[in-house]
Design an enzyme around this catalytic site. Structure first.
Site, PDB file in Angstrom:
ATOM      1  N   ASN A 396       0.816  -1.203   0.000  1.00 57.10           N
ATOM      2  CA  ASN A 396       0.000   0.000   0.000  1.00 57.10           C
ATOM      3  C   ASN A 396       0.858   1.264   0.000  1.00 57.10           C
ATOM      4  OD1 ASN A 396      -1.921   1.967   0.341  1.00 57.10           O
ATOM      5  ND2 ASN A 396      -3.091   0.851   1.865  1.00 57.10           N
ATOM      6  N   ASP A 397       1.307   1.676   1.162  1.00 58.37           N
ATOM      7  CA  ASP A 397       1.991   2.966   1.267  1.00 58.37           C
ATOM      8  C   ASP A 397       3.244   3.062   0.385  1.00 58.37           C
ATOM      9  OD1 ASP A 397       0.130   3.951   3.061  1.00 58.37           O
ATOM     10  OD2 ASP A 397       1.162   3.067   4.772  1.00 58.37           O
ATOM     11  N   VAL A 398       3.933   1.940   0.183  1.00 56.35           N
ATOM     12  CA  VAL A 398       5.171   1.996  -0.602  1.00 56.35           C
ATOM     13  C   VAL A 398       4.900   2.238  -2.079  1.00 56.35           C
ATOM     14  CG1 VAL A 398       6.430   0.529   1.003  1.00 56.35           C
ATOM     15  CG2 VAL A 398       5.277  -0.507  -0.945  1.00 56.35           C
ATOM     16  N   THR A 399       3.609   2.282  -2.484  1.00 58.47           N
ATOM     17  CA  THR A 399       3.284   2.545  -3.879  1.00 58.47           C
ATOM     18  C   THR A 399       2.537   3.864  -4.048  1.00 58.47           C
ATOM     19  OG1 THR A 399       1.155   1.424  -3.728  1.00 58.47           O
ATOM     20  CG2 THR A 399       3.039   0.066  -4.324  1.00 58.47           C
ATOM     21  N   ALA A 436       0.144   4.235   7.319  1.00 60.18           N
ATOM     22  CA  ALA A 436       0.170   5.688   7.380  1.00 60.18           C
ATOM     23  C   ALA A 436      -1.230   6.274   7.529  1.00 60.18           C
ATOM     24  CB  ALA A 436       0.834   6.262   6.130  1.00 60.18           C
TER      25      ALA A 436
END
Lengths: 471, 125
Positions: A396-399, A436
């Site tokens: 999720n957040d890493v993209t 996040a």
């Protein structure tokens, strides 16, 4: 110094050398296993030398021998069994458990030495008593904290941050009590009471601190507690005047510290913010919603399979959700079917993919994904514009492209340039947030299709569909 | 401050610095195995647990020594075995296929474009 003493000291020195060289060999995947063996050899030599020390001293009672033999036998059997039988996905919590017992052992060594030799009129110097107090404080925090962290990773303790009202005051009070008890210990007043208070306050502090931290931050916490145990072991070395313990403990303390910082940096989180806690659940399970809201576009398995099967190039982005669903074997099978149909498949590994840095590499390697197909972020990012499909599984957040803009919770975090691919396919359990807690702009992108399902069943369905297309 | 304590402090500080230097060069891929390896190394507290058995004489002393021995032995044995299991994944595919390690391990799949771990590792560090 007798000849035996000299021999023992020399073996200890060699063991310390083995630890340093062993860690150094961990620099490259090719020599890492050898490095672990060098370090293990040093450990075996150190234990053998200590055995010689015990025999040579002649002061160990029969009961002492039985207690020691029994203890080592039980501990070694438990360690061997759990290490052999654990699934690789459950490995972070096992490492955390081993860290817990290590911290506990360090604290026990300090406590025993103090009870035996400490106190008013005892043989312990003030410096040694300071080391005892630090050993117990750090060791007990590491013990209790690692157990909670292990429980959170295993799912026995809820991964949501548990926030007690007034916990800042409570934690400060606990820390103050622990420091006061440590002070009394050093001053040589009410030793046993002070020792008990110190142990209890440290244990509670460890539990409360880690309980307040969300599951996604656990890797950083485990790494930090690993460093703590290292420092506790070094303190135990000061207490029993053993230089090898000091060297090994300091090495681990430093390595854990560096690793913790690297992990926190990769997640764009400050260590202070993590320790204050109350942020991030790490699990996307909550807030399951249907696809209608927020303007996302869903896709069915057959359509998704067609996109994959007719692509020239697919970049797979595995994340936490893949690890949680234990779907790495299914992923590898899908990739193999695609490759047999002439599709080029690569894996883009974000530095913090999975539950720990490098955990995803281990999981994929276990599923027999060749090391050469796992590409690190800096290497694969320029290749996204040439990919027909970016297949995001449980990441999720890493993209999230929002990281490129200032002013968001993840601003500045290094991300994979998934949104630059020709099209994006996201397999995700629900529309919940990442740790996040913000919306992922990737999901509402016009080129993105969402496949809302559990990673394991989704990959099985996709593989079955792709098989009918690839002949 | 005694000379012994000064020597010990010197050793502690230098070891910390060595730790920083040795560790900061490790690629991200190996961070988890590295954490596990470091975890195994602090199992050296087993030596401490053995040393306290030297002076244990009371029931409480024996209890503490027993618990310390169980904990430390679990840390050290489990730590090395689990690290080795992790690192076994990073071998060359040919090597992996050669070892019979469960039924799945023996099912070797020859693939084009496989590089040895060394070759693959070099381009990335």
């Amino acid at each position: 110094m007798s000849a035996v003493d000299v021999l023992i000291r020399l073996v200890y020195l060699a063991a310390a050398g083995c630890f340093v060289i062993g860690l150094h060999l961990m620099n490259s995947p090719g020599t890492a296993r050898h490095g672990n063996r060098v370090s293990g050899l040093g450990m075996a030599a150190a234990v053998a030398a200590t055995l010689l020390l015990l025999i040579d001293s002649g002061t160990v009672t029969t009961t002492g021998w039985i207690v020691l033999g029994l203890g080592i036998l039980i501990g070694a059997a438990a360690g061997l069994y759990s290490a052999r039988s654990v699934r690789m996905t459950a490995m972070p919590q096992l490492v955390s458990l081993f860290n817990a017992v290590g911290g506990g052992a360090a604290a026990l060594v300090g406590a025993h030495d103090f009870l035996r030799f400490g106190g008013a009129g005892g043989e312990l110097t003030v410096a040694a008593t300071v080391a005892v107090a630090l050993d117990i404080l750090i060791g007990a925090v590491a013990f209790a904290g690692s157990l909670v962290a292990s429980g959170k990773l295993q799912g026995w303790v809820p991964s949501q941050p548990m926030l007690l009202p007034g916990r800042a005051v409570l934690n400060t009070a606990l820390a103050a009590i622990a420091v006061a008890a440590a002070g009394l210990l050093v001053a040589g007043r009410v030793e046993v009471t002070a020792l008990t208070v110190l142990v209890v306050a440290s244990l509670v502090l460890g539990v409360l601190t880690v309980l307040a931290i969300g599951g996604a931050d656990m890797p950083v916490v485990v790494s930090l507690l690993n460093a703590c145990t290292g420092v506790a072991v070094a303190m135990a070395g000061f207490v029993i005047e053993n230089t090898m313990l000091i060297i090994a403990g300091a090495l681990v303390g430093a390595s854990g510290g560096i690793l913790t910082k690297l992990m926190a940096d990769a997640m764009n989180r400050s260590l202070t913010a993590i320790l204050i806690g109350g942020f991030g659940t790490g699990d996307d399970a909550r807030g399951r919603t249907t696809g209608e809201e927020r303007g996302i576009q869903t896709i069915e398995a057959d359509d998704a399979a067609i996109r994959l099967a007719y692509a020239n190039r697919v970049i797979v982005v595995p994340g936490y959700g893949l690890a949680a669903a234990r779907a790495q074997n299914e992923l590898h099978e899908l990739a193999e079917v695609l490759r047999s149909g002439g599709v080029r498949v690569d894996y883009a590994i974000h530095p913090v993919a999975g539950r720990m840095p490098g955990h995803m590499n281990v999981l994929l390697a276990e599923a027999k994904v060749p090391y050469a197909q796992m590409r690190e972020m800096g290497e694969i990012n320029p290749e996204f514009p040439r990919a027909d499909v970016a297949l995001v599984i449980g990441a999720n957040d890493v993209t999230n492209p929002a990281a490129r803009r200032p002013g968001t919770a993840i601003s500045g975090m290094p991300i994979l340039d998934v949104d630059r691919a020709e099209s994006v396919l996201v397999i995700k359990r629900s529309m919940g947030h990442g740790y996040a807690g913000i919306d992922n702009e990737l999901y509402t992108d016009a080129r993105t299709r969402m496949f809302l399902a559990d990673a394991k069943s989704a990959l099985e369905t996709l593989t079955a569909s792709v098989k009918t297309l690839v002949r | 401050m005694s000379p012994e304590l000064l020597t010990d402090l010197t050793i502690f500080l230098l070891s910390v610095l060595v730790g920083f230097e040795v560790i900061s060069k490790v690629p991200a891929t190996l961070h988890t195995p590295l954490m596990s390896a470091a975890n195994a190394i602090h199992g050296v507290v087993l030596v401490g647990a053995m040393v306290i058995a030297l002076s244990a004489q009371t029931p409480l002393g024996y209890a503490l020594a027993l618990l310390a021995a169980v904990f430390a032995a679990m840390n050290v044995v489990g730590g090395y075995v689990v690290t080795d299991r992790m690192l076994r994944m990073f071998r060359r595919p040919a090597e992996r296929a050669a070892t019979v390690d469960g039924a799945r391990e023996s099912r070797a799949r020859p693939q084009s474009g496989d590089a040895s771990p060394e070759e693959a590792g070099e381009g990335r560090s």
